[in-house]
Design a protein around this motif. Structure first.
Motif, PDB file in Angstrom:
ATOM      1  N   PHE A 628      20.680  13.273 -23.666  1.00 48.08           N
ATOM      2  CA  PHE A 628      20.430  13.630 -21.894  1.00 48.08           C
ATOM      3  C   PHE A 628      19.811  12.468 -21.138  1.00 48.08           C
ATOM      4  O   PHE A 628      19.324  11.630 -21.466  1.00 48.08           O
ATOM      5  CB  PHE A 628      19.200  14.928 -21.935  1.00 48.08           C
ATOM      6  CG  PHE A 628      20.124  16.316 -21.921  1.00 48.08           C
ATOM      7  CD1 PHE A 628      20.375  16.952 -21.242  1.00 48.08           C
ATOM      8  CD2 PHE A 628      20.198  16.605 -23.554  1.00 48.08           C
ATOM      9  CE1 PHE A 628      20.780  18.286 -21.658  1.00 48.08           C
ATOM     10  CE2 PHE A 628      20.729  17.873 -23.873  1.00 48.08           C
ATOM     11  CZ  PHE A 628      21.057  18.613 -23.278  1.00 48.08           C
ATOM     12  N   SER A 629      20.407  12.150 -19.930  1.00 46.36           N
ATOM     13  CA  SER A 629      19.291  11.822 -19.005  1.00 46.36           C
ATOM     14  C   SER A 629      18.300  12.397 -18.745  1.00 46.36           C
ATOM     15  O   SER A 629      18.181  13.220 -18.717  1.00 46.36           O
ATOM     16  CB  SER A 629      20.940  11.419 -17.822  1.00 46.36           C
ATOM     17  OG  SER A 629      20.739  12.613 -17.038  1.00 46.36           O
ATOM     18  N   PRO A 630      17.294  11.172 -18.456  1.00 43.99           N
ATOM     19  CA  PRO A 630      16.865  11.670 -18.251  1.00 43.99           C
ATOM     20  C   PRO A 630      16.177  12.138 -16.656  1.00 43.99           C
ATOM     21  O   PRO A 630      15.154  13.674 -17.025  1.00 43.99           O
ATOM     22  CB  PRO A 630      15.411  10.280 -17.625  1.00 43.99           C
ATOM     23  CG  PRO A 630      15.907   9.082 -18.463  1.00 43.99           C
ATOM     24  CD  PRO A 630      17.233   9.652 -18.478  1.00 43.99           C
ATOM     25  N   ASP A 631      17.141  12.220 -16.088  1.00 39.49           N
ATOM     26  CA  ASP A 631      16.944  13.260 -15.027  1.00 39.49           C
ATOM     27  C   ASP A 631      17.282  14.424 -14.575  1.00 39.49           C
ATOM     28  O   ASP A 631      18.217  15.793 -14.255  1.00 39.49           O
ATOM     29  CB  ASP A 631      17.892  12.985 -13.938  1.00 39.49           C
ATOM     30  CG  ASP A 631      18.471  12.535 -13.797  1.00 39.49           C
ATOM     31  OD1 ASP A 631      20.008  13.039 -14.745  1.00 39.49           O
ATOM     32  OD2 ASP A 631      19.885  11.782 -12.863  1.00 39.49           O
ATOM     33  N   SER A 632      17.897  14.936 -16.483  1.00 40.99           N
ATOM     34  CA  SER A 632      18.514  16.683 -16.646  1.00 40.99           C
ATOM     35  C   SER A 632      20.085  16.552 -16.401  1.00 40.99           C
ATOM     36  O   SER A 632      20.376  17.495 -16.482  1.00 40.99           O
ATOM     37  CB  SER A 632      17.558  17.384 -16.604  1.00 40.99           C
ATOM     38  OG  SER A 632      16.909  17.741 -17.437  1.00 40.99           O
ATOM     39  N   HIS A 633      21.023  15.250 -15.571  1.00 50.41           N
ATOM     40  CA  HIS A 633      22.193  16.014 -14.967  1.00 50.41           C
ATOM     41  C   HIS A 633      23.405  15.564 -15.996  1.00 50.41           C
ATOM     42  O   HIS A 633      24.113  16.120 -15.626  1.00 50.41           O
ATOM     43  CB  HIS A 633      22.169  15.060 -13.826  1.00 50.41           C
ATOM     44  CG  HIS A 633      20.927  15.329 -12.569  1.00 50.41           C
ATOM     45  ND1 HIS A 633      20.607  14.929 -11.414  1.00 50.41           N
ATOM     46  CD2 HIS A 633      20.430  16.221 -12.300  1.00 50.41           C
ATOM     47  CE1 HIS A 633      19.554  15.538 -10.328  1.00 50.41           C
ATOM     48  NE2 HIS A 633      20.122  16.881 -11.654  1.00 50.41           N
ATOM     49  N   THR A 634      23.219  14.380 -16.688  1.00 54.40           N
ATOM     50  CA  THR A 634      24.242  14.285 -17.643  1.00 54.40           C
ATOM     51  C   THR A 634      23.733  13.988 -18.837  1.00 54.40           C
ATOM     52  O   THR A 634      23.130  14.278 -19.486  1.00 54.40           O
ATOM     53  CB  THR A 634      24.291  12.640 -16.988  1.00 54.40           C
ATOM     54  OG1 THR A 634      24.761  12.544 -16.064  1.00 54.40           O
ATOM     55  CG2 THR A 634      25.584  12.106 -18.142  1.00 54.40           C
ATOM     56  N   LEU A 635      25.097  14.760 -19.920  1.00 54.16           N
ATOM     57  CA  LEU A 635      24.585  14.751 -21.344  1.00 54.16           C
ATOM     58  C   LEU A 635      25.948  13.857 -21.565  1.00 54.16           C
ATOM     59  O   LEU A 635      27.055  13.564 -21.022  1.00 54.16           O
ATOM     60  CB  LEU A 635      25.205  16.154 -21.331  1.00 54.16           C
ATOM     61  CG  LEU A 635      25.559  16.340 -23.000  1.00 54.16           C
ATOM     62  CD1 LEU A 635      23.816  16.097 -23.965  1.00 54.16           C
ATOM     63  CD2 LEU A 635      25.864  17.781 -23.943  1.00 54.16           C
ATOM     64  N   ALA A 636      25.814  12.426 -22.585  1.00 50.04           N
ATOM     65  CA  ALA A 636      26.624  11.502 -23.167  1.00 50.04           C
ATOM     66  C   ALA A 636      26.410  12.561 -24.447  1.00 50.04           C
ATOM     67  O   ALA A 636      25.417  12.687 -25.533  1.00 50.04           O
ATOM     68  CB  ALA A 636      26.006  10.505 -22.968  1.00 50.04           C
ATOM     69  N   GLY A 637      28.083  12.549 -25.346  1.00 45.10           N
ATOM     70  CA  GLY A 637      27.986  12.789 -26.660  1.00 45.10           C
ATOM     71  C   GLY A 637      29.254  11.859 -27.050  1.00 45.10           C
ATOM     72  O   GLY A 637      30.454  10.896 -26.711  1.00 45.10           O
ATOM     73  N   VAL A 638      28.663  11.129 -28.289  1.00 47.79           N
ATOM     74  CA  VAL A 638      29.922  10.439 -28.731  1.00 47.79           C
ATOM     75  C   VAL A 638      30.266  10.710 -30.089  1.00 47.79           C
ATOM     76  O   VAL A 638      29.866  11.259 -31.353  1.00 47.79           O
ATOM     77  CB  VAL A 638      28.402   9.234 -29.632  1.00 47.79           C
ATOM     78  CG1 VAL A 638      29.275   8.115 -30.077  1.00 47.79           C
ATOM     79  CG2 VAL A 638      28.022   8.232 -28.853  1.00 47.79           C
TER      80      VAL A 638
END
Length: 991
Positions: A628-638
């Motif tokens: 998760f990004s620190p601002d909780s706006h973005t989730l990255a999945g590999v």
């Protein structure tokens, strides 16, 4: 030999007069020769039925020519007026096969004659045979004398047993046909002249039905092999009809290969009186003639052309092999499954062909795909027949004449029978609107599940797969219900046992023995369940405590149960779960697995988590890493194909897909991290490089500069210390710091060689980048890397039971470190003071296999684990744990009123706790420091007054060496508390 059916050759010039494996049809009657005598016999038998009624049955082995006799012999003869009955040449003639639903097939044939729709007539036929027969008589009478009677040919009647699996529908069909064939009142004869075409190997099945017994006893016509003259007619006359010449010697060669005596000589060493050839070989002759026609020389059928086909024994196999070998590799694989699904394996009878809808077979109307290629190729060779929307093998002779098909059938006959039964059960289930009562259960389900899990000749159809999945789901629900019943019954058994003890209290010996047995059973079951079902183990421990409240082991188990914290299981993934991550606000958990999905969970209330949305899809392979990004706006999945997908999770209940990053080199992406401002993403991989990405616009991530090089081997992990500093660790046993003030040109700013032996696993940076945890064989080592120029190892290695540690995770507040590995447990350490780190807990997760990944919520109160068993578990830390000491706690004591607890520790302090509410104990004042070294004992004076607090301090015992073992936890006055309290290192600075 006959000449009556010959036509002018010129009208058929150029056509092939031999149908091959297919039966002759009414439109080919001008080429049908050799059966004049049998045709006349059948017409005579039908003439007898004009007045007296009753069906006939044409019975023959497969391949003897009964279908051709009925289609190209009997029906055209009736149409020419060969039947003496007045107006018989104008009677409607119906020709059909029963199919899997014979009543429906009959209604489809009769509906045009009655003026009803097929659905209306089907309802009438189902109402009973008398109603159906009377309705047909009335409808035919209304049409006039010309259609007052019909001729009904039910060819391939064996389908009543091979395709129709509904015994009631089979009986209803036979009843209706029998009524139609009965003589009408007043001597006016039957409404229908009925002729069955039946394979002789289905006698046994017919015996069970009185309607067919009567037919076989009184109306049977046997079809045997053709005579020599009949075979010659069947060869020569069709050729003459289309002006083909037959090379001398070809007919005798065909007769010899067929097994027919030539000029009185018996072929193949046959005995006098023995049938001239096996009756089932006639389709082989027809196919050989057709392929000889294809190899003709001009207008001449030649011996060389015949021999090129492989002859009667091999012509079918030669054609089939030629078609098969011209298919592509994918189509050849599809051919195996296509033919196996077109064969109905017999258990007490010979194998038969079966008719399949083209859509179910996978040969759709668009003609695309390997299945369509198979069907088209074999249909052109007339080995498959496609009529309307169905496909079938042209003749059963192919099942024995083509060795490859025979090999496919016998290679896994048992497995093919299971698949056949599964397909049929699925078809019935879908036809009956997915009736749960038709689902597999018990041994049939176990057999189908075993078959589906093994490698067989091909997968089940989509309908069968859906049927089996639904059956398994129903079985799982039933298993859950059974377990609940067993649990209830077990509890009832305990209650009943206790009640029985009260009833038989006169006998103390019996009561003691029974109580001992129950107690031991409860404790044994609790011990077995402690690692997998902690709540049930706690209930059993409580039951055991009530039986023996003074047993120290039971009390210890109760304290352990109270401090274990609840475990919640999240299900939904259909494969192993590889990654978990908490959002920075702790309200959302993301999980990813081998089923190519990411799932979001609302864990605001860890006791009652719920799915946030449907699964996030798009990955072509399993998803292994989440961030998760620190601002909780973005989730990255590999995912394992080196693709990073970005999702907007500003509203976790409605996530939206954004851009994606594709790593085009051979690097395998390992854990990734966001910068503190959430505008950058760092990736690392097996190519020993690190890459920065600008994700300010998640829809269009942009590569920043060139890959950062410096490591010589795989880069294991990377983290942002702040917006201007990046730190990385690699397999080359080095930690590197990078100044990324100029994002396009990062520069090295520090280097730390790691002096560790053995392999390095799962390196993890603390959120502020000041601590580095690295797993080695069975332990974890901490490094203080706050000063890149003077990094140092911290404390002793932290031991763990797993030989292989695959995941480490710091809590966002950096107070806890969790580890998971090759067993179903996790390790939790307090890292508030890294120099004095100790195990806080070692809770069982309940997973049935290894824990693949671990994550800690903000505050470290919830541990999320990803399991190879396809589940996610939430482990909550008990709220009653007392944290504050930085050393081992050797003794505790309650005040006389039970409202105060004192604890002594090797950190040299004594702490006081308000335990008025045992579930939420609170510290009292500042720690007491006697300035006398480590503390190993504590006690209250018996006064129980506030002054006893000071006395407690003076009563602290000190010792230069610890006691031989710790004292047992003291008990508060009164009954045992509802929850217990544990003591460990702090979650923040000391009070």
């Amino acid at each position: 030999m006959r000449h009556a059916h010959q036509v002018e050759a010129s009208s058929w010039e150029g056509d092939c007069p031999y149908p091959g494996l297919a039966a002759f049809g009414p439109e080919q009657s001008q080429w049908f020769f050799g059966r004049d005598e049998l045709t006349s016999q059948l017409i005579a038998r039908l003439d007898e039925r004009v007045d007296r009624g009753g069906p006939l049955a044409v019975v023959a082995p497969s391949g003897a020519g009964k279908s051709s006799l009925l289609r190209a012999g009997v029906l055209p003869a009736i149409g020419r007026g060969s039947l003496p009955a007045a107006g018989s040449s104008r009677w409607p003639c119906l020709l059909f096969t029963p199919t899997a639903h014979p009543l429906t097939a009959l209604a489809d044939q009769l509906a045009p004659l009655t003026g009803d729709s097929a659905e209306q007539l089907l309802a009438i036929l189902r109402a009973g045979p008398d109603a159906g027969a009377e309705h047909l008589r009335t409808s035919l009478a209304a049409e006039g004398e010309a259609t007052s009677r019909i001729v009904m040919v039910v060819d391939q009647a064996e389908e009543l047993f091979t395709l129709c699996l509904d015994g009631q529908e089979r009986s209803a069909f036979l009843d209706v046909v029998a009524r139609l064939a009965e003589a009408r009142p007043g001597g006016s004869g039957p409404s229908a002249l009925v002729v069955y075409g039946l394979r002789s190997d289905f006698y046994t099945q017919c015996v069970a039905y009185p309607q067919l017994q009567t037919v076989l006893q009184d109306g049977q016509v046997l079809v045997g092999a053709l005579s020599e003259s009949g075979v010659r007619e069947a060869i020569l006359f069709p050729a003459r009809a289309v002006r083909l010449r037959v090379e001398p010697g070809l007919v005798d060669l065909l007769l010899r290969d067929l097994g027919t005596p030539v000029n009185g000589a018996l072929a193949g060493g046959r005995r006098p009186g023995q049938e001239s050839y096996e009756a089932g070989r006639l389709p082989l002759l027809a196919h050989a003639l057709r392929t000889t026609w294809q190899n003709r020389h001009g207008a001449t059928l030649t011996v060389d052309g015949y021999r090129a086909t492989g002859g009667i024994p091999h012509a079918v196999a030669t054609t089939a092999e030629r078609v098969f070998e011209h298919l592509g590799p994918e189509a050849q694989q599809a051919a195996r499954l296509v033919f196996l699904r077109l064969v109905r394996l017999g258990q007490d009878t010979e194998d038969t062909r079966r008719r399949m809808p083209a859509a179910r077979l996978g040969a759709g109307p668009d003609g695309a795909g390997p299945v369509a290629a198979v069907v088209d190729a074999f249909a052109r060779a007339r080995l498959l027949t496609r009529e309307r929307e169905t496909i079938e093998i042209t003749h059963e002779a192919l099942l024995h004449a083509w060795p490859r098909l025979s090999g496919w059938i016998e290679a896994d006959r048992v497995g093919n029978l299971v698949r056949q039964q599964l397909d049929e059960a699925a078809a019935d289930w879908i036809r009956d609107r997915r009736d749960p009562g038709l689902l597999y259960r018990g041994s049939r389900l176990a057999e189908a599940r075993t078959w589906a899990a093994a490698v067989h000749d091909g997968p089940a159809s989509p309908e069968a797969q859906s049927f089996l999945a639904t059956s398994l789901a129903q079985e799982r629900r039933a298993t859950v219900r059974r377990r609940l019943v067993v649990t209830v019954l077990s509890l009832l058994l305990v209650i009943a046992s206790l009640a029985a003890v009260a009833v038989f209290q006169e006998s103390r010996t019996v009561r003691a023995q029974r109580n001992t047995a129950i107690f031991e059973q409860l404790t044994a079951e609790a011990d077995q369940l402690r690692g997998t079902d902690q709540p049930l183990a706690a209930q059993l421990d409580l039951a055991a405590y009530r039986m023996r409240p003074d047993d120290p082991s039971v009390r210890t188990n109760l304290f352990s149960d109270a401090n274990a914290g609840p475990v919640t299981t999240l299900t939904g993934h259909t494969g192993p779960v590889d990654g978990v991550a908490f959002s920075p606000d702790g309200h959302t958990l993301a999980s990813a697995g081998e089923d190519k999905t990411i799932r979001l969970w609302d864990v605001t209330d860890p006791d009652h988590p719920r799915p946030r949305s449907g699964p996030l899809t798009g990955a072509a392979v399993g998803v292994a890493v989440l961030a998760f990004s620190p601002d909780s706006h973005t989730l990255a999945g590999v995912s394992r194909d080196n693709t990073i997908r970005l999702w907007d999770v500003t509203d976790p209940d409605h996530p939206e897909s954004r851009g994606q990053i594709v790593i085009h080199n051979d690097a395998i992406v390992t854990p990734l991290a966001f910068s503190p401002d959430s505008r950058m993403l760092v990736t690392d991989g097996t190519d020993s490089t690190v890459q920065l990405w600008d994700v300010t616009d998640p829809n269009h991530p942009v590569e920043i500069g060139q890959p950062i090089t410096g490591h010589t081997k795989v880069v294991y992990s990377a983290a942002f210390i702040d917006q201007h500093t990046l730190v990385t660790v690699g397999k080359d046993r080095t930690v590197l710091w990078w100044d990324i003030t100029d994002r396009n040109h990062p520069t090295p700013s520090g280097r730390l060689p790691l002096n560790l032996s053995g392999p390095l696993w799962a390196p993890q940076f603390s959120p502020d980048g000041h601590l580095l945890a690295i797993a080695t064989s069975g332990s974890v080592q901490l490094w203080n890397i706050a000063d890149p120029k003077h990094p140092t190892s911290v404390g002793q290695p932290l031991p763990a039971s797993s030989d292989y540690i695959n995941s480490l995770a710091f809590s966002p507040d950096e107070h806890f470190l969790a580890a998971s590995g090759s067993d179903p447990t996790v390790w939790l350490w307090n890292t508030t003071d890294p120099e004095h780190t100790d195990v806080v807990d070692h809770p069982p997760t309940g997973h049935s296999g290894a824990v693949s990944a671990v994550a800690l919520s903000p505050g470290g109160q919830v541990i999320a684990t990803a399991g190879s068993d396809g589940t996610v578990r939430l482990l909550q830390q008990p709220p009653s744990r007392l944290l504050g000491h930085t050393g081992k706690v050797y003794d505790v004591a309650f005040s006389p009123d039970g409202h105060l607890l004192a604890s002594a520790s090797t950190d040299g302090t004594l702490r006081l706790w308000n335990t008025t509410d045992p579930e939420h104990p609170q510290p009292v004042g500042q720690p007491l420091d006697p300035k006398s070294g480590q503390l190993y004992a504590v006690a209250f004076s018996p006064k129980g007054t506030p002054s006893s607090v000071a006395e407690a301090r003076s009563a602290c015992g000190t010792s230069p060496t610890p006691p031989s073992r710790s004292r047992s936890v003291s008990r508060s006055p009164g009954p045992p508390p509802r929850s217990t309290t544990s003591l460990s290192a702090p979650t923040g600075p000391p009070w």
